[in-house]
Write a protein that holds these residues in place. Structure first.
Motif, PDB file in Angstrom:
ATOM      1  N   ALA A  95       0.838  -1.200   0.000  1.00  0.00           N
ATOM      2  CA  ALA A  95       0.000   0.000   0.000  1.00  0.00           C
ATOM      3  C   ALA A  95       0.874   1.252   0.000  1.00  0.00           C
ATOM      4  O   ALA A  95       0.603   2.215  -0.734  1.00  0.00           O
ATOM      5  N   ARG A  96       1.935   1.245   0.839  1.00  0.00           N
ATOM      6  CA  ARG A  96       2.824   2.417   0.885  1.00  0.00           C
ATOM      7  C   ARG A  96       3.586   2.578  -0.430  1.00  0.00           C
ATOM      8  O   ARG A  96       3.784   3.699  -0.904  1.00  0.00           O
ATOM      9  N   GLU A  97       4.019   1.454  -1.021  1.00  0.00           N
ATOM     10  CA  GLU A  97       4.751   1.545  -2.282  1.00  0.00           C
ATOM     11  C   GLU A  97       3.861   2.078  -3.398  1.00  0.00           C
ATOM     12  O   GLU A  97       4.273   2.938  -4.191  1.00  0.00           O
ATOM     13  N   TYR A  98       2.628   1.579  -3.470  1.00  0.00           N
ATOM     14  CA  TYR A  98       1.712   2.047  -4.515  1.00  0.00           C
ATOM     15  C   TYR A  98       1.286   3.492  -4.266  1.00  0.00           C
ATOM     16  O   TYR A  98       1.039   4.247  -5.210  1.00  0.00           O
ATOM     17  N   ALA A  99       1.187   3.879  -2.991  1.00  0.00           N
ATOM     18  CA  ALA A  99       0.911   5.292  -2.689  1.00  0.00           C
ATOM     19  C   ALA A  99       2.039   6.160  -3.218  1.00  0.00           C
ATOM     20  O   ALA A  99       1.811   7.256  -3.751  1.00  0.00           O
ATOM     21  N   GLY A 100       3.289   5.652  -3.106  1.00  0.00           N
ATOM     22  CA  GLY A 100       4.427   6.383  -3.647  1.00  0.00           C
ATOM     23  C   GLY A 100       4.366   6.499  -5.162  1.00  0.00           C
ATOM     24  O   GLY A 100       4.744   7.529  -5.738  1.00  0.00           O
ATOM     25  N   VAL A 101       3.869   5.431  -5.823  1.00  0.00           N
ATOM     26  CA  VAL A 101       3.699   5.474  -7.279  1.00  0.00           C
ATOM     27  C   VAL A 101       2.720   6.578  -7.665  1.00  0.00           C
ATOM     28  O   VAL A 101       2.971   7.363  -8.591  1.00  0.00           O
ATOM     29  N   TRP A 102       1.591   6.671  -6.939  1.00  0.00           N
ATOM     30  CA  TRP A 102       0.600   7.708  -7.232  1.00  0.00           C
ATOM     31  C   TRP A 102       1.175   9.100  -6.955  1.00  0.00           C
ATOM     32  O   TRP A 102       0.885  10.050  -7.685  1.00  0.00           O
ATOM     33  N   GLU A 103       2.012   9.216  -5.898  1.00  0.00           N
ATOM     34  CA  GLU A 103       2.657  10.504  -5.620  1.00  0.00           C
ATOM     35  C   GLU A 103       3.569  10.901  -6.779  1.00  0.00           C
ATOM     36  O   GLU A 103       3.636  12.070  -7.173  1.00  0.00           O
ATOM     37  N   GLU A 104       4.292   9.926  -7.340  1.00  0.00           N
ATOM     38  CA  GLU A 104       5.166  10.198  -8.463  1.00  0.00           C
ATOM     39  C   GLU A 104       4.367  10.634  -9.692  1.00  0.00           C
ATOM     40  O   GLU A 104       4.744  11.571 -10.406  1.00  0.00           O
ATOM     41  N   ILE A 105       3.233   9.948  -9.933  1.00  0.00           N
ATOM     42  CA  ILE A 105       2.370  10.313 -11.064  1.00  0.00           C
ATOM     43  C   ILE A 105       1.845  11.736 -10.875  1.00  0.00           C
ATOM     44  O   ILE A 105       1.838  12.551 -11.812  1.00  0.00           O
ATOM     45  N   ALA A 106       1.388  12.042  -9.646  1.00  0.00           N
ATOM     46  CA  ALA A 106       0.867  13.388  -9.368  1.00  0.00           C
ATOM     47  C   ALA A 106       1.949  14.443  -9.586  1.00  0.00           C
ATOM     48  O   ALA A 106       1.685  15.523 -10.132  1.00  0.00           O
ATOM     49  N   ALA A 107       3.191  14.136  -9.166  1.00  0.00           N
ATOM     50  CA  ALA A 107       4.281  15.088  -9.343  1.00  0.00           C
ATOM     51  C   ALA A 107       4.565  15.334 -10.823  1.00  0.00           C
ATOM     52  O   ALA A 107       4.792  16.468 -11.240  1.00  0.00           O
ATOM     53  N   ARG A 108       4.540  14.264 -11.618  1.00  0.00           N
ATOM     54  CA  ARG A 108       4.781  14.423 -13.065  1.00  0.00           C
ATOM     55  C   ARG A 108       3.672  15.247 -13.717  1.00  0.00           C
ATOM     56  O   ARG A 108       3.934  16.108 -14.548  1.00  0.00           O
ATOM     57  N   MET A 109       2.420  14.951 -13.330  1.00  0.00           N
ATOM     58  CA  MET A 109       1.302  15.720 -13.874  1.00  0.00           C
ATOM     59  C   MET A 109       1.417  17.183 -13.485  1.00  0.00           C
ATOM     60  O   MET A 109       1.201  18.079 -14.319  1.00  0.00           O
ATOM     61  N   ASP A 110       1.765  17.434 -12.231  1.00  0.00           N
ATOM     62  CA  ASP A 110       1.879  18.807 -11.753  1.00  0.00           C
ATOM     63  C   ASP A 110       2.973  19.549 -12.501  1.00  0.00           C
ATOM     64  O   ASP A 110       2.830  20.728 -12.851  1.00  0.00           O
ATOM     65  N   TYR A 111       4.063  18.839 -12.776  1.00  0.00           N
ATOM     66  CA  TYR A 111       5.165  19.470 -13.508  1.00  0.00           C
ATOM     67  C   TYR A 111       4.751  19.832 -14.917  1.00  0.00           C
ATOM     68  O   TYR A 111       5.044  20.922 -15.419  1.00  0.00           O
ATOM     69  N   GLU A 112       4.012  18.905 -15.596  1.00  0.00           N
ATOM     70  CA  GLU A 112       3.585  19.169 -16.982  1.00  0.00           C
ATOM     71  C   GLU A 112       2.563  20.294 -17.047  1.00  0.00           C
ATOM     72  O   GLU A 112       2.521  21.057 -18.019  1.00  0.00           O
ATOM     73  N   VAL A 113       1.721  20.416 -16.019  1.00  0.00           N
ATOM     74  CA  VAL A 113       0.702  21.477 -16.002  1.00  0.00           C
ATOM     75  C   VAL A 113       1.351  22.837 -15.816  1.00  0.00           C
ATOM     76  O   VAL A 113       0.975  23.837 -16.437  1.00  0.00           O
ATOM     77  N   THR A 114       2.359  22.905 -14.918  1.00  0.00           N
ATOM     78  CA  THR A 114       2.971  24.191 -14.588  1.00  0.00           C
ATOM     79  C   THR A 114       4.134  24.559 -15.507  1.00  0.00           C
ATOM     80  O   THR A 114       4.590  25.700 -15.509  1.00  0.00           O
ATOM     81  N   ALA A 115       4.614  23.574 -16.290  1.00  0.00           N
ATOM     82  CA  ALA A 115       5.765  23.847 -17.170  1.00  0.00           C
ATOM     83  C   ALA A 115       5.395  24.793 -18.284  1.00  0.00           C
ATOM     84  O   ALA A 115       4.274  24.827 -18.750  1.00  0.00           O
TER      85      ALA A 115
END
Length: 335
Positions: free
Chosen positions: A315-335
């Motif tokens: 659960a913690r590892e997959y939560a980290g995967v979702w955090e990574e996805i959110a970070a990538r999305m946030d970067y693409e939105v603000t870039a």
């Protein structure tokens, strides 16, 4: 499609001249949605073929796809054909717009239910409800307002294709009469003659053997106490609202869970996601996560003790995967 509804060949795809197609008699009263058409124009994968009523060349499902093709300047569009009656074509149009794509409004669904009750009076309330995306109770009320002339020989066709009586009590009474007149009849013969299920016929026969009435006594529901129906204030509702505990000890209210589910529903209606395999994968993942707090707690409680450690790590590892996805999305939105 539901049992008893018109069938059509979905595998055969043809090309039709756009100029030969009609969009009349749509169940959608508000007309075309320009935002949805624009979204379809931006989809880079092939869209599903448009469903067309061959005898009239009227578009049953896919008007917005047709409009998008017209705006792109296309002269032809992939289609599949339906060869049934116009009334069955309308049913198919309603069912298609309820199942996917831009959903019909509540007013359009109610209007469609009224029309289907008129053209298919033998269908049960539940069957029409499934087709139109309404509750059986709403369909029943629409039928009642339409008048009793819509009943067909006291029976209707259900979702499973079986014919059942509108009045179960009348079926039970007829079954009891048949059993008394000819005790040797099989349960299937009784059920067929009385238009009830074999299990209902069995119950009637057992009741007669015990000397009981063939009609079971109606259940009496207890009325709620007066204090139970007093409207709560917003503050009281907030205090009483169940919540799901988060990893940091906070809580997610039911309203937030509802907002999250609504956001997923909006994504489901976006053709850019629905018409691509990766998009559908993302929607399936989100769909698994739109559970209420009580449902998550039930999952936690059901994990056996010897599996809790592994589940916690995953659960913690997959939560980290979702955090990574959110970070990538946030970067693409603000870039």
């Amino acid at each position: 499609m539901q049992s008893g509804q018109p069938q059509f060949e979905q595998e055969m795809v043809f090309e039709a001249e756009i100029s030969s197609l009609s969009v009349a008699a749509s169940p959608r009263s508000a007309g075309d949605d320009q935002d949805h058409i624009q979204a379809l124009m931006e989809v880079r994968v092939p869209l599903p073929p448009v469903l067309v009523h061959r005898p009239t060349m009227r578009v049953i499902d896919g008007v917005h796809r047709l409009r998008a093709a017209q705006l792109r300047g296309d002269e032809k569009i992939p289609v599949t054909y339906f060869d049934g009656s116009e009334s069955d074509a309308f049913v198919l149009a309603v069912e298609s717009n309820v199942a996917h794509g831009l959903p019909l409004s509540m007013a359009d669904r109610k209007q469609a239910a009224g029309r289907i009750i008129t053209t298919h009076p033998q269908w049960s309330d539940r069957m029409i409800a499934t087709t139109t995306g309404l509750s059986p109770g709403i369909v029943s009320e629409i039928r009642r307002r339409a008048g009793g002339s819509n009943l067909v020989e006291g029976s209707r066709i259900g979702q499973d294709g079986r014919v059942r009586p509108v009045d179960i009590a009348a079926g039970r009474v007829l079954a009891s009469k048949l059993i008394q007149e000819n005790p040797g009849l099989s349960l299937r013969q009784i059920a067929r003659e009385a238009r009830i299920s074999p299990e209902t016929a069995r119950d009637v026969r057992n009741r007669l053997r015990r000397g009981e009435d063939p009609l079971p006594k109606p259940r009496v529901r207890a009325r709620p106490r007066p204090e139970a129906v007093v409207a709560a204030t917003p503050a009281e509702r907030a205090r009483a609202e169940p919540s799901a505990v988060t990893s940091d000890g906070g809580a997610i209210s039911r309203s937030r869970i509802a907002e999250r589910a609504a956001a997923v529903d909006r994504l489901k209606s976006d053709p850019a996601l629905r018409f691509s395999e990766t998009g559908r994968t993302l929607l399936r993942l989100f769909n698994f996560l739109t559970l209420a707090g009580a449902e998550w707690q039930a999952i936690v409680d059901s994990v056996p003790p010897h599996c809790k450690g592994t589940v916690t790590v995953l659960a913690r590892e997959y939560a980290g995967v979702w955090e990574e996805i959110a970070a990538r999305m946030d970067y693409e939105v603000t870039a």
